[in-house]
Design a protein around this motif. Sequence first.
Motif, PDB file in Angstrom:
ATOM      1  N   GLY A  72      47.163  58.859  -7.648  1.00 51.65           N
ATOM      2  CA  GLY A  72      47.985  57.689  -7.945  1.00 51.65           C
ATOM      3  C   GLY A  72      47.170  56.473  -8.334  1.00 51.65           C
ATOM      4  N   THR A  73      45.853  56.510  -8.082  1.00 51.02           N
ATOM      5  CA  THR A  73      44.989  55.381  -8.454  1.00 51.02           C
ATOM      6  C   THR A  73      44.195  55.728  -9.710  1.00 51.02           C
ATOM      7  OG1 THR A  73      43.076  56.057  -7.110  1.00 51.02           O
ATOM      8  CG2 THR A  73      44.820  54.782  -6.016  1.00 51.02           C
ATOM      9  N   THR A  74      43.875  54.727 -10.481  1.00 51.44           N
ATOM     10  CA  THR A  74      43.308  54.958 -11.819  1.00 51.44           C
ATOM     11  C   THR A  74      42.242  53.912 -12.139  1.00 51.44           C
ATOM     12  OG1 THR A  74      45.412  55.866 -12.636  1.00 51.44           O
ATOM     13  CG2 THR A  74      43.881  55.068 -14.286  1.00 51.44           C
ATOM     14  N   GLY A  75      41.222  54.363 -12.884  1.00 49.54           N
ATOM     15  CA  GLY A  75      40.355  53.447 -13.604  1.00 49.54           C
ATOM     16  C   GLY A  75      39.372  52.672 -12.773  1.00 49.54           C
TER      17      GLY A  75
ATOM     18  N   HIS B 239      41.789  50.163 -10.741  1.00 49.57           N
ATOM     19  CA  HIS B 239      40.656  49.354 -11.207  1.00 49.57           C
ATOM     20  C   HIS B 239      39.883  48.717 -10.051  1.00 49.57           C
ATOM     21  CE1 HIS B 239      42.400  50.011 -15.123  1.00 49.57           C
ATOM     22  NE2 HIS B 239      43.515  49.434 -14.746  1.00 49.57           N
ATOM     23  N   VAL B 240      39.796  49.414  -8.938  1.00 51.64           N
ATOM     24  CA  VAL B 240      38.997  48.935  -7.809  1.00 51.64           C
ATOM     25  C   VAL B 240      37.533  49.274  -8.057  1.00 51.64           C
ATOM     26  CG1 VAL B 240      38.522  49.242  -5.342  1.00 51.64           C
ATOM     27  CG2 VAL B 240      40.887  49.049  -6.162  1.00 51.64           C
ATOM     28  N   GLN B 241      36.642  48.331  -7.801  1.00 55.76           N
ATOM     29  CA  GLN B 241      35.210  48.523  -8.004  1.00 55.76           C
ATOM     30  C   GLN B 241      34.479  48.522  -6.665  1.00 55.76           C
ATOM     31  OE1 GLN B 241      33.444  45.919 -10.890  1.00 55.76           O
ATOM     32  NE2 GLN B 241      35.128  46.134 -12.348  1.00 55.76           N
ATOM     33  N   ILE B 242      33.649  49.539  -6.474  1.00 54.03           N
ATOM     34  CA  ILE B 242      32.835  49.692  -5.269  1.00 54.03           C
ATOM     35  C   ILE B 242      31.393  49.731  -5.762  1.00 54.03           C
ATOM     36  CG2 ILE B 242      32.382  51.157  -3.263  1.00 54.03           C
ATOM     37  CD1 ILE B 242      35.292  52.275  -3.749  1.00 54.03           C
ATOM     38  N   VAL B 243      30.660  48.628  -5.611  1.00 56.89           N
ATOM     39  CA  VAL B 243      29.428  48.420  -6.365  1.00 56.89           C
ATOM     40  C   VAL B 243      28.309  47.883  -5.464  1.00 56.89           C
ATOM     41  CG1 VAL B 243      28.393  47.202  -8.311  1.00 56.89           C
ATOM     42  CG2 VAL B 243      30.791  47.898  -8.437  1.00 56.89           C
TER      43      VAL B 243
ATOM     44  N   LEU C 139      34.843  56.139 -13.036  1.00 50.56           N
ATOM     45  CA  LEU C 139      33.438  56.236 -13.425  1.00 50.56           C
ATOM     46  C   LEU C 139      32.600  56.198 -12.154  1.00 50.56           C
ATOM     47  CD1 LEU C 139      31.061  56.249 -15.391  1.00 50.56           C
ATOM     48  CD2 LEU C 139      31.326  53.762 -15.625  1.00 50.56           C
ATOM     49  N   ILE C 140      31.836  57.271 -11.936  1.00 47.14           N
ATOM     50  CA  ILE C 140      30.966  57.389 -10.773  1.00 47.14           C
ATOM     51  C   ILE C 140      29.539  57.427 -11.307  1.00 47.14           C
ATOM     52  CG2 ILE C 140      30.527  58.656  -8.647  1.00 47.14           C
ATOM     53  CD1 ILE C 140      33.455  57.807  -8.928  1.00 47.14           C
ATOM     54  N   GLU C 141      28.764  56.353 -11.121  1.00 45.84           N
ATOM     55  CA  GLU C 141      27.475  56.274 -11.797  1.00 45.84           C
ATOM     56  C   GLU C 141      26.404  55.624 -10.927  1.00 45.84           C
ATOM     57  OE1 GLU C 141      27.600  53.800 -15.259  1.00 45.84           O
ATOM     58  OE2 GLU C 141      28.039  51.984 -14.123  1.00 45.84           O
ATOM     59  N   ASN C 142      25.181  56.138 -11.094  1.00 46.45           N
ATOM     60  CA  ASN C 142      23.970  55.515 -10.549  1.00 46.45           C
ATOM     61  C   ASN C 142      24.011  55.343  -9.036  1.00 46.45           C
ATOM     62  OD1 ASN C 142      22.997  55.300 -13.205  1.00 46.45           O
ATOM     63  ND2 ASN C 142      23.986  53.317 -13.474  1.00 46.45           N
TER      64      ASN C 142
ATOM     65  N   GLY D 151      39.672  63.269 -15.520  1.00 47.24           N
ATOM     66  CA  GLY D 151      39.090  62.199 -16.311  1.00 47.24           C
ATOM     67  C   GLY D 151      37.908  61.483 -15.701  1.00 47.24           C
ATOM     68  N   THR D 152      37.392  61.976 -14.578  1.00 42.87           N
ATOM     69  CA  THR D 152      36.236  61.329 -13.957  1.00 42.87           C
ATOM     70  C   THR D 152      34.980  61.560 -14.791  1.00 42.87           C
ATOM     71  OG1 THR D 152      37.187  61.679 -11.764  1.00 42.87           O
ATOM     72  CG2 THR D 152      34.848  61.174 -11.856  1.00 42.87           C
ATOM     73  N   VAL D 153      34.139  60.545 -14.873  1.00 47.34           N
ATOM     74  CA  VAL D 153      32.829  60.651 -15.509  1.00 47.34           C
ATOM     75  C   VAL D 153      31.762  60.433 -14.436  1.00 47.34           C
ATOM     76  CG1 VAL D 153      31.241  59.659 -17.195  1.00 47.34           C
ATOM     77  CG2 VAL D 153      33.687  59.859 -17.738  1.00 47.34           C
ATOM     78  N   PHE D 154      30.862  61.419 -14.307  1.00 47.60           N
ATOM     79  CA  PHE D 154      29.717  61.320 -13.405  1.00 47.60           C
ATOM     80  C   PHE D 154      28.464  61.151 -14.251  1.00 47.60           C
ATOM     81  CE2 PHE D 154      32.787  63.888 -11.000  1.00 47.60           C
ATOM     82  CZ  PHE D 154      32.761  63.281  -9.750  1.00 47.60           C
ATOM     83  N   ARG D 155      27.709  60.081 -14.018  1.00 40.36           N
ATOM     84  CA  ARG D 155      26.464  59.925 -14.757  1.00 40.36           C
ATOM     85  C   ARG D 155      25.427  59.185 -13.912  1.00 40.36           C
ATOM     86  NH1 ARG D 155      28.865  55.708 -19.277  1.00 40.36           N
ATOM     87  NH2 ARG D 155      28.616  53.769 -18.060  1.00 40.36           N
TER      88      ARG D 155
END
Length: 331
Positions: free
Chosen positions: A215-218, A193-197, A249-252, A275-279
Amino acid sequence: MTAGGGTPSAPPPTSPSATPSPTASPSASPTPSSSGGSTVRVSTAKELQAALSAAVPGRTIQLADGTYTGNFKITAAGTAAAPITLTGSPNAVLTTATGGGYGLSLSGAPYWTVRGVTVTNAQKGIMVDASDHVLLDGVTVHHTTMEGVHFRNSSSYGVLRNSTVHDTGTAHDGKGEGVYVGTANTLTDRSDHVQIVGNTIGPNIGGENVDLKEGTTGGLVSGNRFDGNGLTNVNYDDSWVDVKGNDYLIENNTGTRTMNDGFQTHTQVAGWGCGTVFRGNRSDLTGATGGNAAKYAIDVTNYSAACPVTVTADNTVTGGTALTNPGVPVG
């Protein structure tokens, strides 16, 4: 990078020099702050390390502008109700004496905010080890021989936002990612659950701009600007983002200048890289000069029904071969 990236390094020295800042009047005694905690103002490396060692929940450590030379280590823990803050302007510069070790490390130190400062001239810039809920906000990290920012040893719910990372991996050996999450070749590092924003990552990143390990998720990678100028195509260093963990989630994001692809997924260990989502990502592959004949904005190297990846139609690409590799649905 693929397997083999992020080789563990020797522990850094932890005794900073006491070179004074060229500005400011030191005051290392805690004073009340408007947030209900206390503020410690520091202007020398010696005062900084003392303040880090004595930190308690709710405290703010305020750095005067100047140069702080040493390998600075944080081991005190904040709390959800009373995090600890280290703050300064970009002109408060943490640098090592030799270019070795970590510029700033957090070890077993949850609930910290590091805001505004610059970290440079180190083996690794900011290391977050076994420390949940660490916020890195508006920091600048540059000129490291290895990674710029690394969340490791099950450091979950970390955030890197509104920050700038450039000139990492200065050995030019295909290592030295801008942001690295997890550890290669293990599933025991659950830095989830690390966020890079909202960051600017690049140019002159010696590995991928962002590497998300098995090994990392979400986690979330959103609203960043990637500049791949400086990618080497050594040790699989050929894209902005490489996803080997699950359910990201990889977005914008916007990317320019790369060797081969924009974004990649890989399965280094069975059941991972899925399970990756690209949008909403915008990829410019113009001038990509890597060795791959085909160059994709999103290269899903392990797509299958058992390992799904979602690519939405609002992703765009300029140049290159196609938006995705053959067999990957877009919708």
